[in-house]
Design an enzyme around this catalytic site. Structure first.
Site, short mmCIF file in Angstrom:
data_model
loop_
_atom_site.label_atom_id
_atom_site.label_comp_id
_atom_site.label_asym_id
_atom_site.label_seq_id
_atom_site.Cartn_x
_atom_site.Cartn_y
_atom_site.Cartn_z
N LYS A 71 29.35 43.54 31.74
CA LYS A 71 28.28 42.63 32.15
C LYS A 71 28.02 42.77 33.65
O LYS A 71 26.87 42.76 34.10
CB LYS A 71 28.66 41.20 31.78
CG LYS A 71 27.68 40.12 32.19
CD LYS A 71 28.00 38.80 31.50
CE LYS A 71 29.30 38.19 31.93
NZ LYS A 71 29.22 37.48 33.22
N SER A 72 29.09 42.89 34.42
CA SER A 72 28.95 42.99 35.88
C SER A 72 28.17 44.24 36.28
O SER A 72 27.25 44.18 37.12
CB SER A 72 30.33 43.01 36.54
OG SER A 72 31.03 41.82 36.29
N GLY A 126 25.08 32.50 35.59
CA GLY A 126 25.24 32.37 37.03
C GLY A 126 24.93 33.64 37.79
O GLY A 126 24.29 33.60 38.85
N SER A 169 31.45 33.16 47.16
CA SER A 169 31.19 33.97 45.97
C SER A 169 30.71 35.35 46.38
O SER A 169 29.76 35.48 47.16
CB SER A 169 30.12 33.31 45.08
OG SER A 169 29.74 34.18 44.03
N SER A 170 31.36 36.38 45.85
CA SER A 170 30.94 37.75 46.15
C SER A 170 29.56 38.05 45.57
O SER A 170 28.90 39.00 45.99
CB SER A 170 31.95 38.74 45.59
OG SER A 170 31.99 38.68 44.18
N GLN A 171 29.11 37.23 44.59
CA GLN A 171 27.78 37.48 44.01
C GLN A 171 26.67 37.26 45.02
O GLN A 171 25.62 37.90 44.93
CB GLN A 171 27.57 36.58 42.79
CG GLN A 171 28.44 36.98 41.60
CD GLN A 171 28.25 36.06 40.42
OE1 GLN A 171 27.37 35.20 40.41
NE2 GLN A 171 29.09 36.22 39.41
N SER A 181 36.83 38.23 46.29
CA SER A 181 36.50 39.19 45.21
C SER A 181 35.96 40.51 45.77
O SER A 181 34.90 40.99 45.35
CB SER A 181 35.50 38.56 44.24
OG SER A 181 36.01 37.37 43.69
N ASP A 211 38.51 36.14 37.30
CA ASP A 211 38.02 35.94 35.94
C ASP A 211 39.10 36.13 34.88
O ASP A 211 38.90 35.74 33.72
CB ASP A 211 36.85 36.88 35.64
CG ASP A 211 35.54 36.36 36.22
OD1 ASP A 211 35.49 35.18 36.61
OD2 ASP A 211 34.57 37.14 36.29
N LYS A 246 27.88 34.66 25.51
CA LYS A 246 27.53 34.82 26.92
C LYS A 246 27.98 36.18 27.44
O LYS A 246 27.28 36.81 28.24
CB LYS A 246 28.16 33.70 27.75
CG LYS A 246 27.87 33.80 29.24
CD LYS A 246 28.46 32.63 29.98
CE LYS A 246 28.38 32.81 31.48
NZ LYS A 246 27.00 32.79 31.99
#
Length: 417
Positions: A22-23, A78, A153-155, A181, A300, A398
């Site tokens: 997914k990433s 997210g 958050s690394s996102q 992360s 995670d 998800k």
């Protein structure tokens, strides 16, 4: 839908094909939207990736004064919220409102919004300051220098990096404080470099050079290591000699969760890489000592590891978990509540979890999942020890829609309720 898992025993040998990461998929879907010459193989079939793909291909209409903004609803996704916020900020003459589930409206996004505003983006909050939904008026972003706290958050970082090559002057991103992360940031940079973009990471500064077009390029997405974690747990809780073969995986993975192969050695699981597959084998009884792990770079998999240790009757102390408070649920608190139902002695703080030596004392316990796919999948392996019920089990879609069918395939007794 609830799932009843009757006490089961895993098949001695099984083989599963796990959906694409997914990433990786979500990063590449955004890049593909910016650079249509990119072709993708083995994309994730997760809800999150489908939501991302749908949002990126949703018909856009030329903006006029009489048209309302497009509504982009990303539900619980997210990653999609963060990545699409950056993407739509760069889409000239497009105006959108990005919204999501009630939980999504509680997940902070202020740091990313402020970073994009430093670059010249036009973003406003529709309801509560610092949280979705967001109204975004896409425009050309000509500024190229930005800084942001890197310990949340690394996102946020990856969202900026993914749009960076399309910015007129590229991007120079300064990260402040301890970086969370790092493997996920390195994944984003590796994907950019593999596709021919120029990106560097020196000290706390990341630089990405602009590139208007790229030539035809194909990217084969590795399967998801986070999804593999549940099979590591199953093998760890199974008899010696139990084997599960998973595909498709790389020994030099970009995914931070590939650290599973090292962590689970101490839990009795041996990993062999062979022809783009990993073979997980219960090779020995575990090291009986409590596990002490810093999961700052792979948060995670914390839920899976905590449940595995509980099932094995050993303790663990997991740190580096501060990002779990702002996920689909407060994952630390959810873990505490649900493990205690089964007889665990567990305490949590804002960034750590401590499980004392304890064992399963209850049967037919219903595990609540809190709209969190990882809660459902992390607890499922305990069916090797006791009957268990997973409430709202469809939440696995998800990230891993085939999960319950795959459990059946390896010998679990799965009943829908």
């Amino acid at each position: 839908m609830n799932i009843k898992l009757n006490q089961s025993q895993a098949n001695q040998k099984s083989e599963i094909k796990v959906t694409g990461s997914k990433s990786e998929t979500n990063r590449l879907l955004l890049l593909q939207a910016l650079y249509p010459n990119i072709a993708l193989e083995n994309t994730s079939n997760s809800d999150d990736s489908e939501v991302m793909a749908k949002a990126l291909t949703q018909n856009s209409k030329p903006k006029t004064q009489n048209l309302q903004p497009e509504i982009i609803d990303i539900h619980h996704a997210g990653t999609a919220m963060r990545f699409l916020t950056a993407y739509f900020a760069t889409q000239e003459n497009r105006e959108v409102i990005i919204t999501g589930s009630p939980r999504m409206k509680e997940r902070p996004i202020k740091i990313l919004v402020e970073a994009l505003q430093q670059l010249g983006a036009e973003i406003t909050y529709e309801e509560n300051q610092g949280f979705p939904p967001l109204k975004i008026k896409g425009k050309k972003l000509s500024k190229s220098k930005v800084s942001l706290p890197a310990d949340i958050s690394s996102q946020y970082v990856s969202a900026l990096l993914l749009i960076a090559p399309k910015l007129e002057n590229g991007l120079e991103l300064t990260l402040e404080g301890k970086i969370t992360s790092i493997p996920y940031i390195k994944m984003t940079l590796a994907i950019l470099n593999d596709l021919g973009f120029e990106a560097s990471f020196v000290d706390n500064t990341i630089a990405v050079k602009p590139k208007l077009i790229i030539h035809n390029s194909k990217f084969i997405i590795e399967s998801d290591w986070s999804s593999a974690s549940y099979f590591y747990s199953i093998v760890a809780l199974s008899d010696i000699g139990t084997e599960i073969k998973l595909s498709s995986y790389k020994e030099n993975s970009l995914q931070g969760d590939s650290v599973l192969s090292e962590i689970y050695k101490n839990l009795g699981v041996e990993t062999t890489f062979e022809n783009h597959q990993i073979i997980l084998k219960k090779a020995s009884d575990l090291n009986q000592q409590s596990q002490i792990l810093d999961l700052n770079e792979a948060p995670d998999i914390a839920q899976t590891i905590a449940v595995t240790c509980f099932g094995l009757g050993i303790g663990c102390h997991l740190t580096g978990l501060h990002t779990l408070k702002i996920k689909e649920t407060d994952r630390l608190e959810a873990l505490r509540i649900e493990l205690q139902k089964l007889g665990a002695n567990i305490t949590v703080t804002d960034d750590s979890l401590t499980l004392e030596v304890s064992s399963v004392t209850e049967r037919n316990i219903a595990i609540d999942t809190y709209n969190d796919h990882r809660m459902a999948m992390a607890f499922a392996p305990l069916a090797l020890l006791t009957d268990i019920i997973i409430n709202d089990a469809e939440v696995v879609s998800k990230s891993f829609p085939d999960f319950w069918n795959d459990l059946k395939a390896i010998g679990f007794k799965v009943e829908k309720q």
